[in-house]
Design a protein around this motif. Structure first.
Motif, short mmCIF file in Angstrom:
data_model
loop_
_atom_site.label_atom_id
_atom_site.label_comp_id
_atom_site.label_asym_id
_atom_site.label_seq_id
_atom_site.Cartn_x
_atom_site.Cartn_y
_atom_site.Cartn_z
N THR A 58 9.10 1.88 1.67
CA THR A 58 7.66 1.71 1.70
C THR A 58 7.11 1.72 0.29
O THR A 58 7.75 2.22 -0.64
N GLU A 60 3.37 1.88 -2.32
CA GLU A 60 1.94 1.99 -2.55
C GLU A 60 1.59 0.78 -3.41
O GLU A 60 2.31 0.45 -4.35
N TRP A 71 -6.43 0.21 -2.62
CA TRP A 71 -5.68 0.66 -1.45
C TRP A 71 -5.05 1.99 -1.75
O TRP A 71 -4.64 2.27 -2.86
N CYS A 73 -2.44 3.07 0.50
CA CYS A 73 -1.07 2.76 0.89
C CYS A 73 -1.10 1.42 1.63
O CYS A 73 -2.05 1.13 2.36
N GLN A 75 -0.58 -1.19 4.43
CA GLN A 75 -0.58 -1.01 5.87
C GLN A 75 -0.05 -2.24 6.58
O GLN A 75 -0.52 -3.35 6.34
N ASP A 77 0.29 -4.83 9.52
CA ASP A 77 -0.67 -5.35 10.49
C ASP A 77 -0.34 -4.85 11.90
O ASP A 77 0.73 -5.13 12.43
N PRO A 78 -1.25 -4.08 12.54
CA PRO A 78 -0.96 -3.54 13.87
C PRO A 78 -0.75 -4.62 14.94
O PRO A 78 0.04 -4.43 15.87
N GLU A 99 5.44 -2.55 5.18
CA GLU A 99 4.54 -3.44 4.43
C GLU A 99 4.93 -3.36 2.96
O GLU A 99 5.03 -2.26 2.39
#
Length: 171
Positions: A58, A60, A71, A73, A75, A77-78, A99
């Motif tokens: 992951t 940042e 931002w 972190c 994210q 896309d849900p 992401e």
């Protein structure tokens, strides 16, 4: 390897986009199931850059546009995560979404290295405009193949790619 140690964690990494045909994701899921490994679905935001990279892959990130909102972190896309879950939820494999930020091939290659990927799966672009764009800027698959040693599986996209995959007829 001593008996007390477990084998290193393995995975199949797939570069995903919201416009990607289902067949690419289903192919990556089939490969992960066949290899008995985790499926790591990675989306890369090309409008951002990495500020900090974590050991699990992951990141940042911050937007390239200095006027854009900062931002905390990156994210995933849900809606894309829900679509992936619908497509591979019944495959009996572990699925993780990540992401990333930056240049697509470089970000995917780095993630594949971090998660000890057995394979990287990408789709080709379909359409004349996409073919012209790939001709001038190069495809992600070509960039990946030249930048690292992990095998790259390219899933061809056609107008009729959304039907059953060849191995799905066997089930």
């Amino acid at each position: 390897m001593p008996m007390s140690q477990s084998p290193p964690h393995r995975s199949v990494v797939i570069a995903v986009t919201s416009h990607q045909p289902d067949s690419v994701i289903r192919t990556a899921a089939w490969l992960a199931r066949s290899l008995d490994v985790e499926l790591v679905c990675a989306h890369v935001d090309t409008s951002a850059y990495v500020v900090e990279e974590h050991p699990d892959g992951t990141v940042e990130a911050r937007p390239l546009d200095p006027d854009a909102q900062e931002w905390i972190c990156a994210q995933f896309d849900p809606e894309l995560a829900a679509r992936i879950d619908r497509l591979v939820g019944d495959q009996g494999i572990s699925v993780r979404t990540v992401e990333l930020a930056g240049e697509v091939a470089r970000a995917i290659a780095r993630l594949a290295e971090l998660v000890r990927a057995e394979l990287i799966v990408v789709g080709t672009r379909s359409g004349v405009r996409a073919s012209v764009r790939e001709y001038f800027s190069g495809s992600v698959a070509v960039h990946l193949a030249h930048r690292q040693t992990i095998p790259v599986v390219v899933v061809p996209l056609t107008a009729h790619a959304e039907g059953p995959l060849p191995w799905e007829d066997e089930q």
